[in-house]
Write a protein that holds these residues in place. Structure first.
Motif, PDB file in Angstrom:
ATOM      1  N   THR A  36      -0.945  -8.357 -11.040  1.00 45.16           N
ATOM      2  CA  THR A  36      -2.120  -9.204 -10.788  1.00 45.16           C
ATOM      3  C   THR A  36      -2.189  -9.717  -9.348  1.00 45.16           C
ATOM      4  OG1 THR A  36      -0.947 -11.167 -11.577  1.00 45.16           O
ATOM      5  CG2 THR A  36      -2.232  -9.928 -13.205  1.00 45.16           C
ATOM      6  N   ASP A  37      -1.169  -9.445  -8.564  1.00 45.36           N
ATOM      7  CA  ASP A  37      -1.111  -9.867  -7.164  1.00 45.36           C
ATOM      8  C   ASP A  37      -2.067  -9.007  -6.336  1.00 45.36           C
ATOM      9  OD1 ASP A  37      -0.152 -10.016  -4.354  1.00 45.36           O
ATOM     10  OD2 ASP A  37       1.542 -11.102  -5.214  1.00 45.36           O
ATOM     11  N   THR A  38      -2.681  -9.600  -5.342  1.00 43.42           N
ATOM     12  CA  THR A  38      -3.584  -8.831  -4.478  1.00 43.42           C
ATOM     13  C   THR A  38      -2.849  -7.712  -3.743  1.00 43.42           C
ATOM     14  OG1 THR A  38      -3.318 -10.447  -2.695  1.00 43.42           O
ATOM     15  CG2 THR A  38      -5.235 -10.709  -4.147  1.00 43.42           C
ATOM     16  N   ARG A  39      -1.543  -7.871  -3.548  1.00 41.98           N
ATOM     17  CA  ARG A  39      -0.765  -6.791  -2.918  1.00 41.98           C
ATOM     18  C   ARG A  39      -0.747  -5.545  -3.792  1.00 41.98           C
ATOM     19  NH1 ARG A  39       4.724  -9.723  -1.889  1.00 41.98           N
ATOM     20  NH2 ARG A  39       4.066 -10.619  -3.862  1.00 41.98           N
ATOM     21  N   ALA A  40      -0.844  -5.720  -5.102  1.00 37.48           N
ATOM     22  CA  ALA A  40      -0.899  -4.579  -6.018  1.00 37.48           C
ATOM     23  C   ALA A  40      -2.186  -3.784  -5.787  1.00 37.48           C
ATOM     24  CB  ALA A  40      -0.805  -5.043  -7.463  1.00 37.48           C
ATOM     25  N   GLU A  41      -3.277  -4.493  -5.581  1.00 35.63           N
ATOM     26  CA  GLU A  41      -4.550  -3.819  -5.292  1.00 35.63           C
ATOM     27  C   GLU A  41      -4.462  -3.031  -3.995  1.00 35.63           C
ATOM     28  OE1 GLU A  41      -8.135  -6.150  -5.484  1.00 35.63           O
ATOM     29  OE2 GLU A  41      -7.307  -7.357  -7.126  1.00 35.63           O
ATOM     30  N   THR A  42      -3.826  -3.616  -3.000  1.00 31.33           N
ATOM     31  CA  THR A  42      -3.675  -2.939  -1.717  1.00 31.33           C
ATOM     32  C   THR A  42      -2.848  -1.664  -1.872  1.00 31.33           C
ATOM     33  OG1 THR A  42      -3.851  -5.039  -0.541  1.00 31.33           O
ATOM     34  CG2 THR A  42      -2.845  -3.206   0.653  1.00 31.33           C
ATOM     35  N   LEU A  43      -1.743  -1.760  -2.604  1.00 34.99           N
ATOM     36  CA  LEU A  43      -0.909  -0.577  -2.844  1.00 34.99           C
ATOM     37  C   LEU A  43      -1.687   0.491  -3.603  1.00 34.99           C
ATOM     38  CD1 LEU A  43       2.570  -2.074  -3.797  1.00 34.99           C
ATOM     39  CD2 LEU A  43       2.071  -0.564  -1.872  1.00 34.99           C
ATOM     40  N   ALA A  44      -2.419   0.085  -4.633  1.00 38.99           N
ATOM     41  CA  ALA A  44      -3.202   1.038  -5.422  1.00 38.99           C
ATOM     42  C   ALA A  44      -4.229   1.747  -4.538  1.00 38.99           C
ATOM     43  CB  ALA A  44      -3.895   0.324  -6.575  1.00 38.99           C
ATOM     44  N   ALA A  45      -4.888   0.999  -3.693  1.00 41.08           N
ATOM     45  CA  ALA A  45      -5.886   1.593  -2.799  1.00 41.08           C
ATOM     46  C   ALA A  45      -5.234   2.593  -1.847  1.00 41.08           C
ATOM     47  CB  ALA A  45      -6.603   0.501  -2.020  1.00 41.08           C
ATOM     48  N   ARG A  46      -4.068   2.251  -1.306  1.00 42.64           N
ATOM     49  CA  ARG A  46      -3.357   3.177  -0.404  1.00 42.64           C
ATOM     50  C   ARG A  46      -2.994   4.465  -1.126  1.00 42.64           C
ATOM     51  NH1 ARG A  46       1.144  -0.643   1.897  1.00 42.64           N
ATOM     52  NH2 ARG A  46      -0.196  -2.145   2.893  1.00 42.64           N
ATOM     53  N   ILE A  47      -2.492   4.318  -2.349  1.00 42.56           N
ATOM     54  CA  ILE A  47      -2.088   5.490  -3.128  1.00 42.56           C
ATOM     55  C   ILE A  47      -3.285   6.413  -3.355  1.00 42.56           C
ATOM     56  CG2 ILE A  47      -1.297   6.242  -5.414  1.00 42.56           C
ATOM     57  CD1 ILE A  47       0.457   3.628  -5.403  1.00 42.56           C
ATOM     58  N   ILE A  48      -4.418   5.838  -3.709  1.00 44.42           N
ATOM     59  CA  ILE A  48      -5.609   6.657  -3.968  1.00 44.42           C
ATOM     60  C   ILE A  48      -6.101   7.324  -2.695  1.00 44.42           C
ATOM     61  CG2 ILE A  48      -8.047   6.552  -4.648  1.00 44.42           C
ATOM     62  CD1 ILE A  48      -7.133   4.532  -6.815  1.00 44.42           C
ATOM     63  N   VAL A  49      -6.099   6.602  -1.590  1.00 42.10           N
ATOM     64  CA  VAL A  49      -6.525   7.195  -0.313  1.00 42.10           C
ATOM     65  C   VAL A  49      -5.616   8.373   0.041  1.00 42.10           C
ATOM     66  CG1 VAL A  49      -6.625   6.786   2.189  1.00 42.10           C
ATOM     67  CG2 VAL A  49      -7.678   5.163   0.609  1.00 42.10           C
ATOM     68  N   LEU A  50      -4.327   8.184  -0.105  1.00 40.24           N
ATOM     69  CA  LEU A  50      -3.385   9.267   0.192  1.00 40.24           C
ATOM     70  C   LEU A  50      -3.613  10.456  -0.737  1.00 40.24           C
ATOM     71  CD1 LEU A  50      -0.192   7.122   0.740  1.00 40.24           C
ATOM     72  CD2 LEU A  50      -1.287   8.573   2.470  1.00 40.24           C
ATOM     73  N   PHE A  51      -3.794  10.183  -2.023  1.00 36.76           N
ATOM     74  CA  PHE A  51      -4.034  11.249  -2.994  1.00 36.76           C
ATOM     75  C   PHE A  51      -5.296  12.020  -2.634  1.00 36.76           C
ATOM     76  CE2 PHE A  51      -5.884  12.848  -6.925  1.00 36.76           C
ATOM     77  CZ  PHE A  51      -4.822  13.579  -7.442  1.00 36.76           C
ATOM     78  N   ARG A  52      -6.354  11.296  -2.333  1.00 35.54           N
ATOM     79  CA  ARG A  52      -7.626  11.949  -1.997  1.00 35.54           C
ATOM     80  C   ARG A  52      -7.557  12.705  -0.670  1.00 35.54           C
ATOM     81  NH1 ARG A  52     -11.562  11.241  -5.511  1.00 35.54           N
ATOM     82  NH2 ARG A  52     -11.707   9.386  -6.797  1.00 35.54           N
TER      83      ARG A  52
END
Length: 66
Positions: A36-52
């Motif tokens: 639920t931490d905003t850092r989790a959202e940041t990590l998730a976004a990075r992972i998706i950008v890298l994947f894409r």
């Protein structure tokens, strides 16, 4: 699989989503970050950008996103 970013807007398939979720969960545990931490959202976004952008290896995603 594309590795040149051409499928940047393509839907993420269920098995890919499961792998991305596993990568995120591992990073959250390693970094002791709550989902639920905003850092989790940041990590998730990075992972998706890298994947894409073409990174498909879970270990590479962890290293590059973390």
């Amino acid at each position: 699989m594309h590795t040149n970013g051409q499928d940047r807007n393509a839907a993420i398939r269920p098995q890919e989503m499961a792998m991305l979720q596993d990568v995120l969960n591992q990073l959250l545990r390693e970094k002791n970050v709550s989902p639920t931490d905003t850092r989790a959202e940041t990590l998730a976004a990075r992972i998706i950008v890298l994947f894409r952008s073409g990174v498909r290896d879970p270990e590479a995603l962890k290293l590059m996103a973390g």
